[in-house]
Design a protein around this motif. Structure first.
Motif, PDB file in Angstrom:
ATOM      1  N   TYR A 136       0.850  -1.105   0.048  1.00 44.97           N
ATOM      2  CA  TYR A 136      -0.079  -0.100   0.070  1.00 44.97           C
ATOM      3  C   TYR A 136       0.715   1.242  -0.113  1.00 44.97           C
ATOM      4  O   TYR A 136       1.731   1.431   0.497  1.00 44.97           O
ATOM      5  CB  TYR A 136      -0.895   0.505   1.109  1.00 44.97           C
ATOM      6  CG  TYR A 136      -1.469  -1.058   1.457  1.00 44.97           C
ATOM      7  CD1 TYR A 136      -0.552  -2.338   2.200  1.00 44.97           C
ATOM      8  CD2 TYR A 136      -2.862  -1.881   1.428  1.00 44.97           C
ATOM      9  CE1 TYR A 136      -1.242  -3.667   2.312  1.00 44.97           C
ATOM     10  CE2 TYR A 136      -3.486  -2.391   1.863  1.00 44.97           C
ATOM     11  CZ  TYR A 136      -3.163  -4.068   2.391  1.00 44.97           C
ATOM     12  OH  TYR A 136      -3.510  -4.850   2.879  1.00 44.97           O
ATOM     13  N   GLN A 192      -3.147   0.339  -3.573  1.00 40.13           N
ATOM     14  CA  GLN A 192      -2.948  -1.252  -2.711  1.00 40.13           C
ATOM     15  C   GLN A 192      -3.298  -2.366  -4.248  1.00 40.13           C
ATOM     16  O   GLN A 192      -3.561  -2.158  -5.021  1.00 40.13           O
ATOM     17  CB  GLN A 192      -4.048  -1.352  -2.063  1.00 40.13           C
ATOM     18  CG  GLN A 192      -3.959  -3.440  -1.931  1.00 40.13           C
ATOM     19  CD  GLN A 192      -4.899  -3.524  -1.155  1.00 40.13           C
ATOM     20  OE1 GLN A 192      -5.873  -2.844  -0.716  1.00 40.13           O
ATOM     21  NE2 GLN A 192      -5.496  -4.991  -0.585  1.00 40.13           N
ATOM     22  N   PRO A 213      -4.318  -9.596   6.490  1.00 37.32           N
ATOM     23  CA  PRO A 213      -3.175  -8.785   7.630  1.00 37.32           C
ATOM     24  C   PRO A 213      -4.327  -9.396   9.035  1.00 37.32           C
ATOM     25  O   PRO A 213      -4.380  -7.267   9.130  1.00 37.32           O
ATOM     26  CB  PRO A 213      -3.786  -7.808   6.955  1.00 37.32           C
ATOM     27  CG  PRO A 213      -4.710  -7.543   6.658  1.00 37.32           C
ATOM     28  CD  PRO A 213      -5.022  -8.715   5.803  1.00 37.32           C
ATOM     29  N   VAL A 214      -4.480 -10.027   9.476  1.00 39.59           N
ATOM     30  CA  VAL A 214      -5.107  -9.783  11.076  1.00 39.59           C
ATOM     31  C   VAL A 214      -3.969  -9.393  11.912  1.00 39.59           C
ATOM     32  O   VAL A 214      -4.447  -9.210  12.756  1.00 39.59           O
ATOM     33  CB  VAL A 214      -4.974 -12.115  11.019  1.00 39.59           C
ATOM     34  CG1 VAL A 214      -6.089 -12.349  10.471  1.00 39.59           C
ATOM     35  CG2 VAL A 214      -4.172 -12.672  10.958  1.00 39.59           C
ATOM     36  N   TYR A 215      -2.680  -9.825  11.204  1.00 40.76           N
ATOM     37  CA  TYR A 215      -1.610  -8.498  12.019  1.00 40.76           C
ATOM     38  C   TYR A 215      -1.725  -7.411  12.107  1.00 40.76           C
ATOM     39  O   TYR A 215      -0.533  -6.942  12.156  1.00 40.76           O
ATOM     40  CB  TYR A 215      -0.502  -9.851  12.356  1.00 40.76           C
ATOM     41  CG  TYR A 215      -0.623 -11.111  13.065  1.00 40.76           C
ATOM     42  CD1 TYR A 215      -0.232 -11.879  12.134  1.00 40.76           C
ATOM     43  CD2 TYR A 215      -0.885 -11.129  14.172  1.00 40.76           C
ATOM     44  CE1 TYR A 215      -0.853 -13.341  12.984  1.00 40.76           C
ATOM     45  CE2 TYR A 215      -0.923 -12.478  14.470  1.00 40.76           C
ATOM     46  CZ  TYR A 215      -0.872 -13.730  14.007  1.00 40.76           C
ATOM     47  OH  TYR A 215      -0.936 -14.600  14.561  1.00 40.76           O
ATOM     48  N   GLY A 216      -2.019  -6.591  11.471  1.00 38.95           N
ATOM     49  CA  GLY A 216      -1.960  -5.553  10.832  1.00 38.95           C
ATOM     50  C   GLY A 216      -1.089  -5.408   9.182  1.00 38.95           C
ATOM     51  O   GLY A 216      -0.177  -6.454   8.888  1.00 38.95           O
ATOM     52  N   TYR A 217      -0.913  -4.047   9.095  1.00 35.63           N
ATOM     53  CA  TYR A 217      -0.011  -4.010   8.466  1.00 35.63           C
ATOM     54  C   TYR A 217       1.622  -2.998   9.043  1.00 35.63           C
ATOM     55  O   TYR A 217       1.356  -2.912   9.996  1.00 35.63           O
ATOM     56  CB  TYR A 217      -0.174  -1.928   7.519  1.00 35.63           C
ATOM     57  CG  TYR A 217      -1.451  -2.551   6.903  1.00 35.63           C
ATOM     58  CD1 TYR A 217      -2.288  -1.171   6.344  1.00 35.63           C
ATOM     59  CD2 TYR A 217      -2.058  -3.409   6.761  1.00 35.63           C
ATOM     60  CE1 TYR A 217      -2.890  -1.066   5.235  1.00 35.63           C
ATOM     61  CE2 TYR A 217      -3.436  -3.846   5.594  1.00 35.63           C
ATOM     62  CZ  TYR A 217      -3.552  -2.323   4.907  1.00 35.63           C
ATOM     63  OH  TYR A 217      -4.877  -2.368   4.059  1.00 35.63           O
ATOM     64  N   PHE A 259       4.143  -0.902   8.554  1.00 31.85           N
ATOM     65  CA  PHE A 259       4.794   0.441   7.098  1.00 31.85           C
ATOM     66  C   PHE A 259       6.163   0.695   7.946  1.00 31.85           C
ATOM     67  O   PHE A 259       7.003   0.852   8.712  1.00 31.85           O
ATOM     68  CB  PHE A 259       3.738   1.922   8.653  1.00 31.85           C
ATOM     69  CG  PHE A 259       2.635   1.622   7.775  1.00 31.85           C
ATOM     70  CD1 PHE A 259       1.875   1.334   8.540  1.00 31.85           C
ATOM     71  CD2 PHE A 259       2.366   2.742   6.634  1.00 31.85           C
ATOM     72  CE1 PHE A 259       0.144   1.058   8.024  1.00 31.85           C
ATOM     73  CE2 PHE A 259       0.341   2.569   6.642  1.00 31.85           C
ATOM     74  CZ  PHE A 259      -0.213   2.548   7.435  1.00 31.85           C
TER      75      PHE A 259
END
Lengths: 114, 107
Positions: free
Chosen positions: A33, A48, A99-103, A105
């Motif tokens: 992203y 994305q 993405p259950v553990y998020g992004y 960055f």
């Protein structure tokens, strides 16, 4: 594991010039992203990618912004020509397909257009 | 894109006081994520909530997803100076970010 790498860290350009940002996501992360974060605001999704295909670019100003993710790994975001209002931090993030553990960055590129 | 409102926009608390930020959506959410961004830093993932009425805890942080899955809250008990930053919720398949709540902790 290594994090999301972005370069350059800072960039100052004059309006109407062009600029490019580079992102190397976490190895194995299929989704990438690009976000634009203007000072004092939340990150705004620009585009994305899922592997090397575009999933959502509805908020990308396509008259001046372009992005590509050749070979489904690294990505570049380009602005041509830049405007004063493009001054912001450009954040790259990556995630697994679900993405259950998020992004995760990257540190971002701070762009100043003068 | 999806829109979410966060309140308050700013919050100043004395160290040791509690803090709560709310994220509200007009539509039902499939899930919600919370991020923390320190001044000058990048967003860091805190948690994801999926189930209606879900409550998750991380030390002094408590996250809640509303029964109708249209709102969520983040509560910090006994704030510390290390809690300073902006807290964002993010929603939707592409995780659109809310407006954020900036927390200042006064020592």
């Amino acid at each position: 594991e290594a994090g999301v790498a972005q370069s350059p860290r800072y960039k100052i350009i004059e309006k109407r010039q062009s600029v490019a940002f580079w992102c190397n996501p976490i190895s194995g992360h299929a989704t990438l992203y690009w976000y634009q974060q203007i000072l004092g605001q939340g990150p705004k999704l620009l585009i994305q990618f899922q592997n090397n295909g575009v999933v959502d670019d509805s908020q990308l100003p396509k008259d001046r912004f372009s992005a590509e993710r050749l070979k489904g790994v690294d990505s570049t975001l380009k602005i041509q020509p830049a405007k004063l209002e493009d001054s912001a931090v450009y954040l790259c993030a990556s995630s697994t397909h679900a993405p259950v553990y998020g992004y995760t960055f990257g540190s971002g590129t701070r762009l100043t257009v003068v | 894109g999806q829109q979410v409102m966060q309140i308050p926009q700013y919050q100043h608390v004395q160290e040791g006081e509690d803090f709560t930020t709310y994220c509200n959506s007009s539509t039902t959410l499939s899930n919600i994520q919370w991020y923390k961004q320190r001044p000058g830093g990048h967003p860091v993932f805190l948690i994801q909530l999926v189930k209606s009425g879900e409550v998750k805890k991380q030390k002094r942080l408590t996250f809640q997803f509303g029964e109708a899955k249209k709102n969520s809250s983040l509560h910090i008990t006994a704030t510390q100076t290390t809690d300073v930053g902006t807290y964002f919720c993010a929603v939707g398949n592409q995780f659109y970010f809310g407006t954020g709540t900036s927390l200042t902790v006064i020592p």
